[in-house]
Design an enzyme around this catalytic site. Sequence first.
Site, PDB file in Angstrom:
ATOM      1  N   ASP A 124       0.677  -1.225  -0.074  1.00 55.50           N
ATOM      2  CA  ASP A 124      -0.172   0.068  -0.084  1.00 55.50           C
ATOM      3  C   ASP A 124       0.744   1.286   0.066  1.00 55.50           C
ATOM      4  O   ASP A 124       0.298   2.384  -0.309  1.00 55.50           O
ATOM      5  CB  ASP A 124      -0.866   0.059   1.369  1.00 55.50           C
ATOM      6  CG  ASP A 124      -1.900  -1.294   1.482  1.00 55.50           C
ATOM      7  OD1 ASP A 124      -2.070  -1.757   0.313  1.00 55.50           O
ATOM      8  OD2 ASP A 124      -2.017  -1.530   2.407  1.00 55.50           O
TER       9      ASP A 124
ATOM     10  N   ARG B  18     -15.320  -0.987 -25.174  1.00 56.27           N
ATOM     11  CA  ARG B  18     -15.998  -0.838 -23.734  1.00 56.27           C
ATOM     12  C   ARG B  18     -15.212   0.055 -22.741  1.00 56.27           C
ATOM     13  O   ARG B  18     -14.111   0.501 -23.197  1.00 56.27           O
ATOM     14  CB  ARG B  18     -15.892  -2.380 -23.104  1.00 56.27           C
ATOM     15  CG  ARG B  18     -16.742  -3.284 -23.621  1.00 56.27           C
ATOM     16  CD  ARG B  18     -16.429  -4.743 -23.331  1.00 56.27           C
ATOM     17  NE  ARG B  18     -17.765  -5.614 -23.401  1.00 56.27           N
ATOM     18  CZ  ARG B  18     -17.319  -6.950 -23.511  1.00 56.27           C
ATOM     19  NH1 ARG B  18     -16.303  -7.325 -23.210  1.00 56.27           N
ATOM     20  NH2 ARG B  18     -18.439  -7.798 -23.947  1.00 56.27           N
TER      21      ARG B  18
HETATM   22  O1  F6P Z   1      -2.332  -4.004   3.518  1.00 54.13           O
HETATM   23  C1  F6P Z   1      -2.178  -4.765   2.039  1.00 54.13           C
HETATM   24  C2  F6P Z   1      -3.622  -5.398   1.740  1.00 54.13           C
HETATM   25  O2  F6P Z   1      -3.447  -6.139   0.507  1.00 54.13           O
HETATM   26  C3  F6P Z   1      -4.402  -4.049   1.365  1.00 54.13           C
HETATM   27  O3  F6P Z   1      -4.269  -3.403   0.110  1.00 54.13           O
HETATM   28  C4  F6P Z   1      -5.720  -4.649   1.447  1.00 54.13           C
HETATM   29  O4  F6P Z   1      -7.135  -3.972   1.606  1.00 54.13           O
HETATM   30  C5  F6P Z   1      -5.596  -5.906   2.314  1.00 54.13           C
HETATM   31  O5  F6P Z   1      -4.470  -6.269   2.635  1.00 54.13           O
HETATM   32  C6  F6P Z   1      -6.226  -7.274   1.943  1.00 54.13           C
HETATM   33  O6  F6P Z   1      -6.203  -8.179   3.301  1.00 54.13           O
HETATM   34  P1  F6P Z   1      -6.238  -9.641   3.221  1.00 54.13           P
HETATM   35  O7  F6P Z   1      -5.148 -10.251   2.597  1.00 54.13           O
HETATM   36  O8  F6P Z   1      -6.565 -10.020   4.467  1.00 54.13           O
HETATM   37  O9  F6P Z   1      -7.867  -9.966   2.465  1.00 54.13           O
END
Ligand code: F6P
Length: 343
Positions: free
Chosen positions: A128, A163
């Site tokens: 992120d 699209r």
């Molecule tokens: O923080 C990393 C991340 O991939 C985020 O971008 C996402 O919202 C979250 O983790 C998804 O988490 P999980 O792997 O628990 O579904």
Amino acid sequence: MKKIGILTGGGDCPGLNPVIRAVVRKGHNEGYEVIGIKNGWKGLVENETTKLDMRAVSGILPRGGTILGTSRTNPFKTEGSVDKVKANFKTLELDALIAVGGEDTLGVASKLIKEGIKNIVGVPKTIDNDLGCTDYTFGFDTAINIATECIDRLHTTAESHHRIIVAEVMGRHAGWIATEAGIAGGADVILIPEVPIDLDEVCAALKKRHQRGKTFSIVVVAEGAQFKDKGLVTQEARLDQFGHVRLGGIGEILGVEIEKRTGYETRVSVLGHIQRGGTPTAFDRVLGTRFGVKAVELVMKEKFGRMVALSGNKIVDVALSEAVSSLKTVDMDLYNIAKEFFG
Ligand code: F6P
């Protein structure tokens, strides 16, 4: 022989194994024994460890994920867990702990320091890129390269079928992945959590594009983006141990609205965990390696309560407590560059 423990917590990402390898190699060069704590903070609560010698880290540099496993365990959420962490730290005779994680894992590290476990060094990871006090976290570069490739692929099919394709990317409450992959992939609209979505503006941009002869468009939306006056779109109401909701689904809602308002046929593609899996890019391998070596150097100098970080092209160290104190959101100068290409 002094002993370093290392753990990886939170969502996995490409580059964790290069960090583990670097810590083990540098640690051994400097005469330390290194042990791996399994599955993030869970492993320190339950005393689950594994020996990390040269053989254990051989061949892991290009491998995605983490050989130590991970979890979203927060010891501050379960009665007695912090005491177990303290006891196990002693039982394992750790001289230092290197915690590799994002805001949650390093937030726990910062709180544990206040609880008396002082000898902790942090290493910032997350796709992120939303951790403070570092220009980049490792994992992000791989994620945006994968997302960019996906956007390239969506372009060819969108063009053939005339699209709109909405690509939903991860990033939680920061729009770094959407912005950088969107710019790199030539997206026609990029929507991020930092700027509420104005559907009239989105549709106007798409219509403008079609008026100048284009019959397809790519819209990149971050999972944490929100419509004006509406809340986050989530997959389930349940919160994890760090109080996070599971994001996802904004792309589908957006796609329906775009088709309804513009009349252009629209499809939605959710990139999901593909962004987090697989082999790290060269950039993330190098960054992870530099972070790992620097983390051991901090241990050697007993600079605890610090986090390794990237500042410009230099590896520095910053206060762990400061790094986790606020989320690093998208630089509006960068987003404004992206906006020049909307429509
Ligand atoms: O923080 C990393 C991340 O991939 C985020 O971008 C996402 O919202 C979250 O983790 C998804 O988490 P999980 O792997 O628990 O579904």
